[in-house]
Design an enzyme around this catalytic site. Structure first.
Site, PDB file in Angstrom:
ATOM      1  N   LYS A 192     -12.701  -2.031   5.433  1.00 42.45           N
ATOM      2  CA  LYS A 192     -11.934  -3.035   6.149  1.00 42.45           C
ATOM      3  C   LYS A 192     -12.430  -3.120   7.591  1.00 42.45           C
ATOM      4  O   LYS A 192     -13.185  -4.019   7.947  1.00 42.45           O
ATOM      5  CB  LYS A 192     -10.448  -2.733   6.035  1.00 42.45           C
ATOM      6  N   ASP A 251      -2.079   6.378   6.499  1.00 41.23           N
ATOM      7  CA  ASP A 251      -3.103   5.538   5.878  1.00 41.23           C
ATOM      8  C   ASP A 251      -3.413   4.434   6.887  1.00 41.23           C
ATOM      9  O   ASP A 251      -2.630   3.495   7.047  1.00 41.23           O
ATOM     10  CB  ASP A 251      -2.574   4.959   4.566  1.00 41.23           C
ATOM     11  N   TRP A 308       0.818  -1.207   0.000  1.00 41.03           N
ATOM     12  CA  TRP A 308       0.000   0.000   0.000  1.00 41.03           C
ATOM     13  C   TRP A 308       0.849   1.252   0.000  1.00 41.03           C
ATOM     14  O   TRP A 308       0.581   2.193  -0.742  1.00 41.03           O
ATOM     15  CB  TRP A 308      -1.004  -0.035   1.155  1.00 41.03           C
TER      16      TRP A 308
END
Lengths: 366, 366
Positions: B200, B176, B102
């Site tokens: 999530k 993040d 990510w």
């Protein structure tokens, strides 16, 4: 179950009751998978089948040719106002036809990315008629021409798509059809790209549908975010970033519902019937109490703004409507008055109930 | 009702069963309004109250200070990879710490907008440990430093936020925290901006949460789309474009559920308990059959990747798991093997059932 109220919201808007029942029934367990749709990996077999069916059903309903890609994106029409020029303008010319609030916003946002120019407008007189394509000042160098084919706020609608080729232009036609998609057929031979926020005539907010001719892919500006580059989205079957899975599922249920009703042709037949009933009352029997100033040839079948001739009665009108189960009739703040949005999910009975109330209110002693 | 399967999806992921029951019950009529949440105008009193409650509950749960704005946006983490530099970089320097897939994507996307530089990385050895902030090559001119505080795919997590001030940097810290938001407290004194895709540890895909310090607003690049300019979004209370209303509603139900459970402190206690149970088995009794190579000090409490020592048994493992109601355990395609995501909505009983199956499978005759 007792009758639900009729919801005239301009969007997010009413959904077919059958769709809501099905969504509620499947909330904890979709088709025996042991998972609700919201809980599924977008890469899994189950959700992939949902997304593929939604795309195939939409393609069938709108007769989308094989050389067009269907994308499920995020951000709504306001995001597309930037995403379209980032993908299609190449930093060059793009022409805009102003027909109301939405096309105005599109033209303004495009200035960030290209030589955007207003080439026709119905602003004079207050967006009450549609500019005749024969008079559009089309530029030979324009990469695309943007039109909003149904203005949700101002209540004007193109009854036919302009034929740019016949007007001598090679530009791609971009249509923002957010608020009347699936209420009429689309002549794809005239279109380069169509986009629609789903929250009006499909249902769930947070899903944007983009249908784009393949030759327009692959020309994004360098500053276009990967997640909004149509080619990247297309190459990844709308799964480059995690898609709005539940919204796509609900949209898919709506597509199936439209198919069961008889498809877009039947939606159009009903739209004409509902619009004629409502405009007919407003122009005729109700004309002493209500007014809609839009050119009858340009009136939207989906969004019907109207005013009370005595605007001091607005609050009383809305309170009475709510008491009779007629919801969200208040007009957009920028134009005031009232607005009845009568999308595909609004049954004829809802418009009949509205007309009955309009009549009752018009005839009530002050 | 019989026991639902346990769903270990990395996202979109399992939701608390109570939330799904409530959503199903309210699908056609929210609180007597006569409308489902999906059918409400985002400008109406009903949805405004839903959005305001969601924001207030999230602010309370994460103890977000008054000088931070909470935004509900669209596009997920991949869109934020462009939106953050468009808003914060001013076209100047931004530093990136690579800890897995990510953060790599974030650094690459930022290059479109600014002088993005990797200043630390755990790539050597395969993303198995976290780079010590003392060794980061922070640039004095950087506008911000981006870290992914929990890598969903690689299964590494920062156990404490870096203190940039103590390291001599004036840059804003951007985190993040998509895959562990609400599983631990956030020390806002160290943070400039936090973002998280909701799909999530909160639930619905299509909602992105951005929490940003007010002094960072108002510096967007000219090419930043209006719909993604944090100041425009903040000034319009996340209603500049139509928000993903249903996703915000579901997120709000999850926030209320977390509050009923005892808040973030209780979520963290459970996360520790669940992670210790699973890693304890993998490292101890299960070590002959399974392996997790990540530095124990850097292991994620949320995403637990592991491999079978005999990978030829992968398919048999997954089939047996599914037969026992243990779903979506297949690892991400980029790393292979297995992954158990044990977010807030995963009860301890689900991890106990997984460990029981890991033991059964390890002890089964080949």
């Amino acid at each position: 179950m007792s009758q639900r109220p009729y919801n005239f919201s301009a969007g997010p808007a009413a959904l077919p009751e059958e769709v809501l029942h099905q969504a509620a029934a499947e909330m904890l367990d979709w088709h025996g998978s042991g998972m609700g749709v919201m809980e599924m990996s977008h890469r899994g077999r189950e959700f992939m089948s949902i997304a593929e069916a939604a795309e195939a059903d939409l393609r069938e309903l709108l007769a989308v040719p094989a050389n067009f890609r269907i994308l499920f994106m995020q951000g709504g029409g306001l995001a597309e106002n930037a995403i379209v020029p980032m993908n299609l303008s190449r930093g060059e010319q793009a022409d805009f036809v102003i027909t109301g609030s939405w096309s105005q916003k599109s033209a303004k946002e495009a200035l960030r990315y290209c030589d955007a120019k207003v080439i026709a407008s119905n602003a004079e007189g207050g967006h009450l008629t549609m500019p005749d394509p024969a008079g559009w000042a089309l530029r030979p160098g324009a990469r695309y021409v943007h039109v909003c084919t149904n203005e949700t706020i101002h209540g004007v609608e193109f009854q036919a798509l302009p034929d740019l080729k016949a007007l001598g232009s090679d530009a791609a036609l971009v249509i923002d059809c957010s608020s009347h998609i699936l209420s009429r057929t689309i002549d794809w031979s005239k279109v380069g790209l169509a986009f629609a926020g789903a929250q009006k005539n499909i249902g769930p907010a947070g899903v944007t549908i983009v249908i784009v001719r393949e030759d327009l892919l692959g020309h994004a500006l360098a500053i276009c975010p990967s997640a909004f580059d149509y080619k990247t989205v297309a190459d990844n079957a709308s799964m480059y970033n995690t898609p709005p899975t539940y919204g796509i599922y609900i949209a898919g249920l709506v597509f199936q519902w439209v198919k069961r009703q008889g498809g877009v042709a039947e939606m159009e037949r009903r739209a004409v019937e509902k619009a004629e009933l409502l405009y007919g009352y407003l122009d005729g029997e109700g004309a002493g109490c209500y007014v809609n100033r839009i050119d009858p040839a340009c009136r939207s079948r989906m969004n019907v703004p109207f005013q009370l001739r005595d605007e001091s009665r607005n609050e009383a009108f809305l309170a009475g409507a709510k008491a009779r189960g007629l919801l969200q009739l208040k007009g957009h703040k920028s134009v005031g008055g009232m607005r009845a949005s009568i999308y595909n999910a609004m049954p004829l009975a809802g418009v009949q109930a509205l007309v009955a109330y309009l009549r009752e209110f018009a005839n009530a002693p002050l």
